[in-house]
Design a protein around this motif. Sequence first.
Motif, PDB file in Angstrom:
ATOM      1  N   PRO A  57       0.826  -1.218   0.000  1.00 39.46           N
ATOM      2  CA  PRO A  57       0.000   0.000   0.000  1.00 39.46           C
ATOM      3  C   PRO A  57       0.856   1.263   0.000  1.00 39.46           C
ATOM      4  O   PRO A  57       1.931   1.319   0.607  1.00 39.46           O
ATOM      5  CB  PRO A  57      -0.799  -0.124   1.312  1.00 39.46           C
ATOM      6  CG  PRO A  57      -0.757  -1.578   1.653  1.00 39.46           C
ATOM      7  CD  PRO A  57       0.565  -2.075   1.157  1.00 39.46           C
ATOM      8  N   GLY A  58       0.374   2.279  -0.713  1.00 37.01           N
ATOM      9  CA  GLY A  58       1.076   3.545  -0.742  1.00 37.01           C
ATOM     10  C   GLY A  58       2.100   3.614  -1.859  1.00 37.01           C
ATOM     11  O   GLY A  58       2.261   2.701  -2.666  1.00 37.01           O
ATOM     12  N   ASP A  59       2.801   4.737  -1.881  1.00 35.57           N
ATOM     13  CA  ASP A  59       3.821   4.987  -2.890  1.00 35.57           C
ATOM     14  C   ASP A  59       5.171   4.534  -2.350  1.00 35.57           C
ATOM     15  O   ASP A  59       5.670   5.117  -1.374  1.00 35.57           O
ATOM     16  CB  ASP A  59       3.865   6.479  -3.225  1.00 35.57           C
ATOM     17  CG  ASP A  59       4.780   6.780  -4.397  1.00 35.57           C
ATOM     18  OD1 ASP A  59       5.532   5.874  -4.811  1.00 35.57           O
ATOM     19  OD2 ASP A  59       4.747   7.922  -4.888  1.00 35.57           O
ATOM     20  N   PRO A  60       5.803   3.511  -2.935  1.00 30.22           N
ATOM     21  CA  PRO A  60       7.076   3.041  -2.409  1.00 30.22           C
ATOM     22  C   PRO A  60       8.174   4.094  -2.500  1.00 30.22           C
ATOM     23  O   PRO A  60       9.071   4.137  -1.649  1.00 30.22           O
ATOM     24  CB  PRO A  60       7.393   1.822  -3.283  1.00 30.22           C
ATOM     25  CG  PRO A  60       6.601   2.011  -4.524  1.00 30.22           C
ATOM     26  CD  PRO A  60       5.370   2.722  -4.102  1.00 30.22           C
ATOM     27  N   VAL A  61       8.140   4.935  -3.525  1.00 31.80           N
ATOM     28  CA  VAL A  61       9.160   5.982  -3.654  1.00 31.80           C
ATOM     29  C   VAL A  61       8.987   7.015  -2.550  1.00 31.80           C
ATOM     30  O   VAL A  61       9.966   7.430  -1.914  1.00 31.80           O
ATOM     31  CB  VAL A  61       9.074   6.645  -5.043  1.00 31.80           C
ATOM     32  CG1 VAL A  61      10.078   7.778  -5.157  1.00 31.80           C
ATOM     33  CG2 VAL A  61       9.304   5.608  -6.132  1.00 31.80           C
ATOM     34  N   ARG A  62       7.759   7.429  -2.293  1.00 26.88           N
ATOM     35  CA  ARG A  62       7.493   8.371  -1.198  1.00 26.88           C
ATOM     36  C   ARG A  62       7.886   7.758   0.135  1.00 26.88           C
ATOM     37  O   ARG A  62       8.453   8.438   1.003  1.00 26.88           O
ATOM     38  CB  ARG A  62       6.014   8.750  -1.204  1.00 26.88           C
ATOM     39  CG  ARG A  62       5.541   9.533   0.006  1.00 26.88           C
ATOM     40  CD  ARG A  62       6.177  10.902   0.078  1.00 26.88           C
ATOM     41  NE  ARG A  62       5.681  11.777  -0.975  1.00 26.88           N
ATOM     42  CZ  ARG A  62       6.084  13.036  -1.146  1.00 26.88           C
ATOM     43  NH1 ARG A  62       7.018  13.531  -0.327  1.00 26.88           N
ATOM     44  NH2 ARG A  62       5.600  13.771  -2.123  1.00 26.88           N
ATOM     45  N   ILE A  67       8.237  11.416   3.956  1.00 25.32           N
ATOM     46  CA  ILE A  67       7.028  12.201   3.680  1.00 25.32           C
ATOM     47  C   ILE A  67       7.348  13.670   3.398  1.00 25.32           C
ATOM     48  O   ILE A  67       6.525  14.396   2.830  1.00 25.32           O
ATOM     49  CB  ILE A  67       6.043  12.118   4.874  1.00 25.32           C
ATOM     50  CG1 ILE A  67       6.717  12.628   6.156  1.00 25.32           C
ATOM     51  CG2 ILE A  67       5.557  10.686   5.044  1.00 25.32           C
ATOM     52  CD1 ILE A  67       5.764  12.663   7.346  1.00 25.32           C
ATOM     53  N   ASN A  68       8.530  14.134   3.792  1.00 21.31           N
ATOM     54  CA  ASN A  68       8.889  15.527   3.568  1.00 21.31           C
ATOM     55  C   ASN A  68       9.663  15.750   2.276  1.00 21.31           C
ATOM     56  O   ASN A  68      10.098  16.877   2.007  1.00 21.31           O
ATOM     57  CB  ASN A  68       9.734  16.041   4.745  1.00 21.31           C
ATOM     58  CG  ASN A  68       8.963  16.043   6.054  1.00 21.31           C
ATOM     59  OD1 ASN A  68       7.759  16.349   6.068  1.00 21.31           O
ATOM     60  ND2 ASN A  68       9.624  15.698   7.149  1.00 21.31           N
ATOM     61  N   ALA A  69       9.861  14.721   1.487  1.00 18.68           N
ATOM     62  CA  ALA A  69      10.595  14.867   0.231  1.00 18.68           C
ATOM     63  C   ALA A  69       9.791  15.707  -0.752  1.00 18.68           C
ATOM     64  O   ALA A  69       8.559  15.585  -0.828  1.00 18.68           O
ATOM     65  CB  ALA A  69      10.883  13.498  -0.367  1.00 18.68           C
ATOM     66  N   PRO A  70      10.451  16.587  -1.517  1.00 23.93           N
ATOM     67  CA  PRO A  70       9.720  17.411  -2.496  1.00 23.93           C
ATOM     68  C   PRO A  70       9.007  16.565  -3.540  1.00 23.93           C
ATOM     69  O   PRO A  70       9.496  15.488  -3.932  1.00 23.93           O
ATOM     70  CB  PRO A  70      10.838  18.253  -3.136  1.00 23.93           C
ATOM     71  CG  PRO A  70      11.969  18.229  -2.154  1.00 23.93           C
ATOM     72  CD  PRO A  70      11.872  16.905  -1.465  1.00 23.93           C
ATOM     73  N   ALA A  71       7.878  17.061  -3.985  1.00 24.63           N
ATOM     74  CA  ALA A  71       7.076  16.295  -4.947  1.00 24.63           C
ATOM     75  C   ALA A  71       7.816  16.092  -6.256  1.00 24.63           C
ATOM     76  O   ALA A  71       7.703  15.028  -6.881  1.00 24.63           O
ATOM     77  CB  ALA A  71       5.743  17.011  -5.198  1.00 24.63           C
ATOM     78  N   ARG A  77      12.175  10.490  -9.325  1.00 24.26           N
ATOM     79  CA  ARG A  77      12.621   9.145  -8.967  1.00 24.26           C
ATOM     80  C   ARG A  77      11.668   8.084  -9.542  1.00 24.26           C
ATOM     81  O   ARG A  77      12.118   7.043 -10.022  1.00 24.26           O
ATOM     82  CB  ARG A  77      12.704   9.009  -7.447  1.00 24.26           C
ATOM     83  CG  ARG A  77      13.180   7.638  -6.967  1.00 24.26           C
ATOM     84  CD  ARG A  77      14.587   7.329  -7.473  1.00 24.26           C
ATOM     85  NE  ARG A  77      15.566   8.244  -6.925  1.00 24.26           N
ATOM     86  CZ  ARG A  77      16.202   8.050  -5.768  1.00 24.26           C
ATOM     87  NH1 ARG A  77      15.949   6.960  -5.062  1.00 24.26           N
ATOM     88  NH2 ARG A  77      17.081   8.924  -5.344  1.00 24.26           N
ATOM     89  N   ARG A  78      10.375   8.358  -9.513  1.00 27.77           N
ATOM     90  CA  ARG A  78       9.418   7.412 -10.101  1.00 27.77           C
ATOM     91  C   ARG A  78       9.659   7.263 -11.603  1.00 27.77           C
ATOM     92  O   ARG A  78       9.595   6.158 -12.144  1.00 27.77           O
ATOM     93  CB  ARG A  78       7.976   7.880  -9.859  1.00 27.77           C
ATOM     94  CG  ARG A  78       7.486   7.733  -8.429  1.00 27.77           C
ATOM     95  CD  ARG A  78       6.013   8.139  -8.323  1.00 27.77           C
ATOM     96  NE  ARG A  78       5.201   7.336  -9.216  1.00 27.77           N
ATOM     97  CZ  ARG A  78       4.720   6.127  -8.919  1.00 27.77           C
ATOM     98  NH1 ARG A  78       4.992   5.590  -7.737  1.00 27.77           N
ATOM     99  NH2 ARG A  78       3.982   5.472  -9.786  1.00 27.77           N
ATOM    100  N   GLU A  79       9.953   8.362 -12.254  1.00 28.28           N
ATOM    101  CA  GLU A  79      10.202   8.320 -13.694  1.00 28.28           C
ATOM    102  C   GLU A  79      11.479   7.542 -14.003  1.00 28.28           C
ATOM    103  O   GLU A  79      11.523   6.741 -14.948  1.00 28.28           O
ATOM    104  CB  GLU A  79      10.297   9.746 -14.252  1.00 28.28           C
ATOM    105  CG  GLU A  79      10.386   9.821 -15.763  1.00 28.28           C
ATOM    106  CD  GLU A  79       9.123   9.351 -16.454  1.00 28.28           C
ATOM    107  OE1 GLU A  79       9.229   8.846 -17.595  1.00 28.28           O
ATOM    108  OE2 GLU A  79       8.025   9.476 -15.855  1.00 28.28           O
ATOM    109  N   SER A  80      12.510   7.762 -13.187  1.00 27.06           N
ATOM    110  CA  SER A  80      13.778   7.059 -13.429  1.00 27.06           C
ATOM    111  C   SER A  80      13.646   5.558 -13.185  1.00 27.06           C
ATOM    112  O   SER A  80      14.338   4.759 -13.819  1.00 27.06           O
ATOM    113  CB  SER A  80      14.875   7.634 -12.533  1.00 27.06           C
ATOM    114  OG  SER A  80      14.580   7.401 -11.149  1.00 27.06           O
TER     115      SER A  80
END
Length: 338
Positions: A57-62, A67-71, A77-80
Motif C-alpha cells: 500500500p502507498g507509494d514506495p518511492v514516497r 514524507i517531507n521529500a519534495p514532490a 525518482r518514479r520516472e527514473s
Amino acid sequence: MTTASAPLATTTPEAVGGHTRWARNPWVVFLIRRLARLLVSLAVLVTIAFLMIHLIPGDPVRAALGINAPADLVEARRESLGLNDPIVVQYVNYVQALFSGDMGVSMTSGVAVSETIGQRLPASASLAVCAFAVVMIVSIPLGLCMAVLTRGGRRRGAELGFTSTSAVVAAIPEFLLAVGLVFVFGVTLDWFPVAGREGASSYVLPVIALSIGPALLMARIVRVEALSVLGQDFVRTARAKRLPPWRVYFRHVFPNALTSTLTIGGLLLSAMIVGTVLVENVFAWPGMGMTIVQSILAKDYPLVQGIVLVYGVAVLLVNLVVDLMLAVVDPRSTIREA
C-alpha cells in the motif's frame, strides 16, 4: 524443358527408432519434467517478486524518500525507476533487465542491487554451507550409533533420552538459541566473538545456532530409517557372513537409508538458507539476512525485491539438486514417481 526434382528426404527406420528410444528414455523424461517444473517455479517467483513493489500500500518511492521529500524529487525518482509506465510494460522491462543481470537500483543508496547482493551473498552462503556440513557430519554418525544401540528394543533409557532431548532442542527457534549462545559463550564466558565476520572463531556461534536443531532432527530420521534397514534379511545375511560391523553399517545399512536422509537434508538446507536471516541479525553478520531487514525498515523495496528473488532461486536450485541426487541413489522409484 523439364527440371529435375530434388530427391525427397527419407527417414530410415533406424533414425526413427533412435529418436523414439531417446524420447522414451526415462532419464530424459525425468530431466525434462524437472527442468520444466524449475522454469515454471522461476516464472512464478519472478512474478511474485515483481508484484511486491506494486502490492504494498502507498507509494514506495514516497515511503523510501520520506514524507517531507519534495514532490518533484519523488516524481523524478518514479520516472527514473519506470514506475509511471503501464504495469505490463514494467513487467516486460523487469524480466528483460533480469536476463541482463540488472536487478534495479537501491532507493536509499543509489547502488545497483546486484552489486549489493554480490557483496553480501558470500557471507550468507558460507554460513549456510558450514551449518549444513555440521548437520551432516553430526547427524549421520549419531543417528547410526543410536540405531545400533537401541535396535531390537534395547537400552530404552538411551532411546528415551535421545528422542526427548532432540525433540526439545529441535523445537527451539534459531533466534532464541542464538541469543542464548551469545549470552553464555559470548558475554558471560567471552570465548567467542558475538558480532561480525572476522576469522574462523566468528563462525562458531552462528553455525551452532543454525545447525544444532536440524542436526538432532536429522539424526532422528537417520535412526528410524537405519532401524528399519537393520531388520531386513540382507543385513542378517551380512552378519551371518561375519563381516566387520563397520562394513555392515556403512556398506549395507547407511546406503539403504540414504533416500530419506537426502530428502530431509534438502529440506533442512532450504530452511537454513532462509533461517540465516534471523541468525545474521543476532550476530550482526554482514550477509543478505541483515541487509534485507535493514532494507525493509528503510522501505528500500528494490533491494528487498532482489534479495527475496535470490533466496527463492537458491531454494529452487537446492530442491533440483536433491531430486537429481535421489534419482542417482534410487533411480527406479524416483524416476517412476516423476
